[in-house]
Design a protein around this motif. Structure first.
Motif, PDB file in Angstrom:
ATOM      1  N   ALA A  38       0.962  -1.243   0.080  1.00 31.45           N
ATOM      2  CA  ALA A  38      -0.252   0.397  -0.195  1.00 31.45           C
ATOM      3  C   ALA A  38       0.721   1.264   0.351  1.00 31.45           C
ATOM      4  CB  ALA A  38      -0.799   0.464   1.109  1.00 31.45           C
ATOM      5  N   VAL A  39       1.917   1.329  -0.135  1.00 25.04           N
ATOM      6  CA  VAL A  39       3.113   2.070   0.928  1.00 25.04           C
ATOM      7  C   VAL A  39       3.857   2.893  -0.571  1.00 25.04           C
ATOM      8  CG1 VAL A  39       4.202   3.657   2.339  1.00 25.04           C
ATOM      9  CG2 VAL A  39       2.601   3.093   2.582  1.00 25.04           C
ATOM     10  N   THR A  40       5.153   1.611  -0.130  1.00 24.22           N
ATOM     11  CA  THR A  40       6.314   1.519  -0.758  1.00 24.22           C
ATOM     12  C   THR A  40       6.075   1.282  -2.766  1.00 24.22           C
ATOM     13  OG1 THR A  40       7.375   0.603   1.625  1.00 24.22           O
ATOM     14  CG2 THR A  40       9.076   0.590  -0.549  1.00 24.22           C
ATOM     15  N   ASP A  41       4.990   0.385  -2.273  1.00 27.27           N
ATOM     16  CA  ASP A  41       4.744  -0.264  -4.190  1.00 27.27           C
ATOM     17  C   ASP A  41       4.113   1.122  -4.628  1.00 27.27           C
ATOM     18  OD1 ASP A  41       6.508  -2.667  -3.670  1.00 27.27           O
ATOM     19  OD2 ASP A  41       4.440  -3.788  -3.214  1.00 27.27           O
TER      20      ASP A  41
ATOM     21  N   ALA B  65       5.805  -4.385  -8.872  1.00 30.59           N
ATOM     22  CA  ALA B  65       5.267  -2.920  -7.271  1.00 30.59           C
ATOM     23  C   ALA B  65       3.618  -3.427  -7.828  1.00 30.59           C
ATOM     24  CB  ALA B  65       5.668  -1.989  -7.612  1.00 30.59           C
ATOM     25  N   ALA B  66       3.688  -2.657  -9.911  1.00 31.23           N
ATOM     26  CA  ALA B  66       2.049  -3.002  -9.816  1.00 31.23           C
ATOM     27  C   ALA B  66       1.917  -4.463  -9.918  1.00 31.23           C
ATOM     28  CB  ALA B  66       1.951  -2.573 -11.202  1.00 31.23           C
ATOM     29  N   ASN B  67       2.255  -5.259 -10.393  1.00 29.81           N
ATOM     30  CA  ASN B  67       2.419  -7.029 -10.437  1.00 29.81           C
ATOM     31  C   ASN B  67       1.493  -7.086  -8.850  1.00 29.81           C
ATOM     32  OD1 ASN B  67       1.602  -9.506 -12.175  1.00 29.81           O
ATOM     33  ND2 ASN B  67       3.792  -9.880 -10.956  1.00 29.81           N
ATOM     34  N   ARG B  68       2.442  -6.827  -7.772  1.00 27.74           N
ATOM     35  CA  ARG B  68       2.035  -7.370  -6.704  1.00 27.74           C
ATOM     36  C   ARG B  68       1.420  -6.746  -6.187  1.00 27.74           C
ATOM     37  NH1 ARG B  68       7.539  -8.792  -3.238  1.00 27.74           N
ATOM     38  NH2 ARG B  68       8.882  -9.746  -5.195  1.00 27.74           N
ATOM     39  N   VAL B  69       0.605  -5.411  -6.208  1.00 30.99           N
ATOM     40  CA  VAL B  69      -0.595  -4.467  -6.287  1.00 30.99           C
ATOM     41  C   VAL B  69      -1.165  -5.621  -6.648  1.00 30.99           C
ATOM     42  CG1 VAL B  69      -1.230  -2.361  -6.024  1.00 30.99           C
ATOM     43  CG2 VAL B  69       1.512  -2.082  -5.534  1.00 30.99           C
TER      44      VAL B  69
ATOM     45  N   ALA C 233      -2.609  -7.908  -7.775  1.00 28.43           N
ATOM     46  CA  ALA C 233      -2.229  -9.594  -7.659  1.00 28.43           C
ATOM     47  C   ALA C 233      -3.375  -9.606  -5.882  1.00 28.43           C
ATOM     48  CB  ALA C 233      -1.095 -10.047  -6.717  1.00 28.43           C
ATOM     49  N   VAL C 234      -3.176  -7.996  -4.850  1.00 25.61           N
ATOM     50  CA  VAL C 234      -3.888  -8.057  -3.763  1.00 25.61           C
ATOM     51  C   VAL C 234      -5.446  -7.158  -4.496  1.00 25.61           C
ATOM     52  CG1 VAL C 234      -4.418  -6.434  -1.953  1.00 25.61           C
ATOM     53  CG2 VAL C 234      -1.634  -7.194  -2.759  1.00 25.61           C
ATOM     54  N   LEU C 235      -4.848  -6.816  -5.416  1.00 22.53           N
ATOM     55  CA  LEU C 235      -6.521  -6.384  -5.844  1.00 22.53           C
ATOM     56  C   LEU C 235      -6.980  -7.254  -6.204  1.00 22.53           C
ATOM     57  CD1 LEU C 235      -5.776  -2.688  -7.490  1.00 22.53           C
ATOM     58  CD2 LEU C 235      -7.178  -2.950  -5.821  1.00 22.53           C
ATOM     59  N   ASP C 236      -6.101  -8.631  -7.539  1.00 26.05           N
ATOM     60  CA  ASP C 236      -7.481  -9.458  -7.740  1.00 26.05           C
ATOM     61  C   ASP C 236      -7.763 -10.466  -7.086  1.00 26.05           C
ATOM     62  OD1 ASP C 236      -7.129  -8.671 -10.165  1.00 26.05           O
ATOM     63  OD2 ASP C 236      -4.894  -9.259 -10.053  1.00 26.05           O
ATOM     64  N   THR C 237      -7.524  -9.974  -5.344  1.00 26.17           N
ATOM     65  CA  THR C 237      -7.698 -11.470  -4.266  1.00 26.17           C
ATOM     66  C   THR C 237      -8.861 -11.296  -3.609  1.00 26.17           C
ATOM     67  OG1 THR C 237      -5.588 -11.407  -3.582  1.00 26.17           O
ATOM     68  CG2 THR C 237      -7.218 -12.150  -2.143  1.00 26.17           C
ATOM     69  N   THR C 238     -10.359 -12.215  -4.120  1.00 25.49           N
ATOM     70  CA  THR C 238     -11.011 -12.368  -3.693  1.00 25.49           C
ATOM     71  C   THR C 238     -11.345 -13.511  -2.458  1.00 25.49           C
ATOM     72  OG1 THR C 238     -11.248 -14.533  -5.286  1.00 25.49           O
ATOM     73  CG2 THR C 238     -11.767 -12.661  -6.312  1.00 25.49           C
ATOM     74  N   SER C 239     -11.445 -12.588  -1.682  1.00 24.27           N
ATOM     75  CA  SER C 239     -11.438 -12.925  -0.269  1.00 24.27           C
ATOM     76  C   SER C 239     -11.978 -12.633   0.910  1.00 24.27           C
ATOM     77  CB  SER C 239     -10.379 -13.076   0.614  1.00 24.27           C
ATOM     78  OG  SER C 239     -10.397 -13.235   1.982  1.00 24.27           O
TER      79      SER C 239
END
Length: 588
Positions: free
Chosen positions: A129-132, A316-320, A322-328
């Protein structure tokens, strides 16, 4: 794996990023316009110098020479303006896009199930949420537009070179494929290296965040030396990750600079011979080429450097994403908006497990009538707190049904369900803010006057007013300025002021001093009066007045009844538990 990682550096990811630019198309296209201006004005300058030398200086004709100087000054001014506007708006666009993505990411994280946070590192999520996010901003300010600008400069300079003298141009162009190939290899290995760097940055952030949070435990158990050694190892891996990128840079850039110098030398040698011997090349052409060779190779070197920035941003975008695509998320498909529950609760053969094939609740059933206070007791791990998590739908059950006022809680919207249930936990979490804001959680519908009135009703107003600045006293991070009992009293007031239909007290008096417990007991009597309440407690003395006591063991209900009824059961679980606690109290 490496080849896959490199191929993932892809158009799809770019397209997804560019979707966030759509609301700012005007700024985007304006920035592209300034980029084009930079390339055009930069490429025209050598041509103006060539014309000035060949038509004026070489023939000693200085009439109108000031005209070319004026053109040069104008081109420089225009280039500076374009550079200024380009840098500002590229950075503005990057920061604005990141703001939008960060807001979307945080909103997405707010809806995650508790299970996601059970399995995720806080430090890693903070990194996302910050560095990436900062690295994503660099894609626009120092990456994408810069690369586009450099490519345009190279195309424009190459075109002017070929137009002026194709023979000298061929000398320059023969070395370009070598540098382009070296750039491709450099880009490939830097991509892999930056994946390693981001992983180590996340690990480092996670380690530091957890150790700082748990510093009291480390010092209590004298683990400073051990954790210091662990930190040195993690920091060493972090350093090695960065050194790998430095090593690739130290190889590539000297090679690029060497090839640029060789090319410039060949141009001077060949062009000089043509000027002196057969005069097929003019002095103006040679001068223009001497200007343009660095102008051609410098952007190429910068492209490689900007690829570093771009690739870090893409990782960084790929990792961010990945969180946005998480369906939890908990399925919030309910359509019923509950304005006020009566408070009838029913668990019907509820099965639940945090981990597959390891049931925590094994088909439990019980009913709570409106206005009743029920207590749930049992050993640690019996499933008591799980019941509260399921009632609030922090987790969804595998089998069975949970209803409130005969409504399946899955049919009720999450917001309205949780608005009607207030929970006081054993481990109270307070934010680094004032007592007032910790009570209201910045809800504009709850005024300070209402908070004070509620505090007086449950008997803790005097305690709050005894603190510096009263309700505006800042409790600092996690409420460290207050004792555990004081934090617990604040949590009681936070629950009471929302006027919930259902109140849950999860072992709220298990770790407080006797004075605070007395205040908490008074508060408990007040806030449970007339509303459905569920009390989870280890201290059986606090639940003797409960309308019903549910005794749990290993995820099952083994006994139910009032305090007196359960004490009459011979060899009953509750009776044995009560006698053990009573004897301890007597001994004390």
């Amino acid at each position: 794996m490496a080849s896959k990682v490199t191929k993932v550096y892809n158009v799809t990811l770019f397209k997804r990023l560019l979707q966030y630019i759509r609301p700012y198309k005007l700024v985007f296209y304006s920035t592209l316009f300034f980029v084009i201006g930079l390339a055009v004005f930069g490429a025209i300058r050598p041509k103006v110098v060539q014309v000035a030398i060949d038509t004026k200086i070489a023939v000693h004709d200085y009439n109108g020479f000031m005209f070319y100087i004026a053109i040069m000054v104008l081109l420089l001014v225009l280039e500076v303006i374009c550079q200024l506007l380009f840098i500002y708006y590229a950075s503005w666009l990057g920061l604005t896009v990141v703001k939008d993505i960060r807001v979307k990411l945080f909103k997405h994280m707010l809806s995650f199930k508790m299970k996601y946070y059970d399995n995720s590192s806080v430090g890693i999520l903070v990194t996302r949420a910050v560095t990436d996010m900062e690295r994503i901003a660099d894609i626009f300010s120092d990456g994408l537009f810069m690369i586009f600008s450099d490519i345009l400069k190279m195309i424009a300079i190459g075109g002017v070179m070929f137009y002026l003298n194709w023979k000298l141009s061929l000398i320059v162009f023969t070395t370009l494929p070598i540098i382009l190939y070296a750039t491709k290899i450099f880009q490939k290995y830097m991509k892999i290296a930056f994946e390693d760097v981001r992983t180590e940055v996340s690990n480092l952030n996670s380690f530091v965040q957890e150790r700082v949070t748990g510093m009291k435990i480390l010092q209590l158990f004298t683990r400073e030396e051990t954790e210091y050694k662990n930190f040195k190892e993690i920091n060493e891996r972090h350093k090695k990750g960065w050194l790998k990128t430095v090593w690739y840079n130290s190889i590539f850039f000297p090679i690029a600079e060497f090839l640029s110098s060789i090319t410039l030398g060949l141009v001077v040698w060949y062009g000089g011979l043509n000027v002196v011997v057969d005069q097929t090349t003019s002095i103006g052409d040679l001068t223009a080429f001497i200007m343009m060779v660095p102008m051609l190779f410098r952007p190429l070197n910068q492209i490689a450097n900007k690829f570093n920035t771009l690739q870090m941003g893409m990782v960084a975008a790929n990792r961010v994403f990945a969180v946005l695509d998480t369906t939890s998320q908990i399925d919030d498909a309910g359509t019923i908006v509950a304005s006020q529950f009566k408070g009838d609760i029913s668990f019907e053969k509820v099965h639940f497990s945090y981990v597959d094939d390891e049931e925590v609740l094994k088909g439990i059933s019980f009913n709570v009538k409106s206005g009743q206070t029920i207590a749930i007791v049992g050993a640690t791990g019996a499933g008591k707190s799980t019941i509260i998590n399921l009632l609030n739908r922090f987790y969804d059950i595998q089998k069975g049904r949970i209803t409130v006022d005969n409504l399946d809680i899955k049919d009720v919207t999450l917001t309205s369900l949780r608005n009607q249930i207030a929970v006081v936990l054993q481990d109270v979490f307070l934010f680094a803010d004032t007592i007032l804001n910790n009570i209201t959680l910045n809800n504009p519908d709850i005024t300070e006057a209402q908070v004070q009135k509620a505090a007086k009703e449950i008997g803790i107003h005097d305690f709050i007013m005894s603190l510096p600045n009263g309700y505006h006293y800042n409790v600092k991070e996690r409420g460290v300025m207050l004792s555990s009992g004081q934090r617990q009293l604040i949590s009681f007031l936070r629950a009471y002021v929302t006027n919930p239909s259902i109140l849950v007290l999860d072992e709220a008096t298990s770790s407080v001093d006797s004075y605070s417990e007395q205040l908490i007991q008074q508060a408990t009597d007040k806030i449970t009066n007339g509303r459905t309440s569920i009390v989870i407690a280890h201290r059986l003395a606090t639940i003797q007045k409960a309308d019903n006591i549910i005794v749990m063991e290993a995820g099952q209900i083994v006994e139910q009844g009032t305090h007196n009824e359960l004490l009459k059961k011979k060899d009953g679980y509750y009776k044995n538990l009560y006698e053990v606690q009573f004897m301890k109290t007597e001994t004390v």
